[in-house]
Design a protein around this motif. Structure first.
Motif, mmCIF file in Angstrom:
data_model
loop_
_atom_site.group_PDB
_atom_site.id
_atom_site.type_symbol
_atom_site.label_atom_id
_atom_site.label_comp_id
_atom_site.label_asym_id
_atom_site.label_seq_id
_atom_site.Cartn_x
_atom_site.Cartn_y
_atom_site.Cartn_z
ATOM 1 N N MET A 168 14.937 -2.751 5.926
ATOM 2 C CA MET A 168 13.730 -2.198 4.898
ATOM 3 C C MET A 168 12.450 -2.478 5.413
ATOM 4 O O MET A 168 12.295 -3.563 5.916
ATOM 5 C CB MET A 168 14.172 -3.165 3.672
ATOM 6 N N MET A 169 11.571 -1.517 5.303
ATOM 7 C CA MET A 169 10.199 -1.601 5.879
ATOM 8 C C MET A 169 9.586 -2.442 4.682
ATOM 9 O O MET A 169 9.371 -2.333 3.550
ATOM 10 C CB MET A 169 9.809 -0.356 5.944
ATOM 11 N N LEU A 211 2.763 1.812 4.426
ATOM 12 C CA LEU A 211 1.104 2.487 4.224
ATOM 13 C C LEU A 211 0.376 2.387 5.776
ATOM 14 O O LEU A 211 -0.137 1.251 6.005
ATOM 15 C CB LEU A 211 0.534 1.865 3.079
ATOM 16 N N ILE A 212 0.141 3.207 6.395
ATOM 17 C CA ILE A 212 -0.633 3.131 7.669
ATOM 18 C C ILE A 212 -2.079 2.995 7.476
ATOM 19 O O ILE A 212 -2.793 2.045 7.900
ATOM 20 C CB ILE A 212 -0.230 4.212 8.764
ATOM 21 N N ARG A 213 -2.679 3.881 6.729
ATOM 22 C CA ARG A 213 -4.177 3.863 6.460
ATOM 23 C C ARG A 213 -4.517 4.971 5.621
ATOM 24 O O ARG A 213 -3.648 6.125 5.594
ATOM 25 C CB ARG A 213 -4.994 4.244 7.622
ATOM 26 N N PRO A 214 -5.271 4.726 4.726
ATOM 27 C CA PRO A 214 -5.845 6.096 3.727
ATOM 28 C C PRO A 214 -6.390 7.034 4.724
ATOM 29 O O PRO A 214 -7.017 6.969 5.689
ATOM 30 C CB PRO A 214 -6.762 5.338 2.973
ATOM 31 N N LEU A 215 -6.434 8.264 4.052
ATOM 32 C CA LEU A 215 -6.853 9.408 4.745
ATOM 33 C C LEU A 215 -8.080 9.897 3.984
ATOM 34 O O LEU A 215 -8.142 10.306 2.929
ATOM 35 C CB LEU A 215 -5.908 10.465 4.841
ATOM 36 N N GLN A 229 10.284 7.101 -3.058
ATOM 37 C CA GLN A 229 10.571 5.786 -3.685
ATOM 38 C C GLN A 229 9.769 4.743 -2.902
ATOM 39 O O GLN A 229 9.168 3.755 -3.432
ATOM 40 C CB GLN A 229 11.941 5.397 -3.994
ATOM 41 N N MET A 230 9.737 4.661 -1.657
ATOM 42 C CA MET A 230 9.301 3.454 -0.756
ATOM 43 C C MET A 230 7.949 3.490 -0.818
ATOM 44 O O MET A 230 7.282 2.421 -1.140
ATOM 45 C CB MET A 230 9.821 3.737 0.750
ATOM 46 N N ILE A 231 7.355 4.695 -0.764
ATOM 47 C CA ILE A 231 5.659 4.850 -0.950
ATOM 48 C C ILE A 231 5.425 4.533 -2.146
ATOM 49 O O ILE A 231 4.294 3.781 -2.338
ATOM 50 C CB ILE A 231 5.274 6.407 -0.492
#
Length: 95
Positions: free
Chosen positions: A1-2, A8-12, A37-39
């Motif tokens: 599980m992450m 979430l890497i970064r906002p665009l 679901q993860m996001i």
């Protein structure tokens, strides 16, 4: 599980996504293996908001010319997260 910070890497932030923020829609670059679901869970945990909907899409890299060779820009996955009315994310501050 992450973990949340891995999903979430970064906002665009572009002109289009800035206009969508007024409607409660926020765009993030996310991990390639992340699902809806993860996001949703990661955004709710990271920003303490209530997520209404998540739409994901893959942005494929484009071919660019650099001097005498062709290179490809990176492929990435993005998620457009819609929040319930009354919730807000201050993306600029949290970058």
């Amino acid at each position: 599980m992450m973990e949340t910070y891995e999903i979430l890497i970064r906002p665009l932030i572009t002109e289009k996504t800035t206009k969508q923020m007024a409607q409660g829609k926020y765009t993030f670059i996310v991990h390639e293996d992340a699902n809806v679901q993860m996001i949703k869970k990661a955004v709710e945990e990271a920003f303490n908001v209530k997520v209404k909907d998540v739409n994901i899409g893959k942005v494929f890299g484009k071919k660019k010319r650099v001097r005498y060779a062709f290179v490809r820009t990176p492929t990435y996955k993005k998620a457009i997260v819609t929040l319930y009315p009354g919730y807000k994310i201050d993306v600029i501050q949290n970058v």
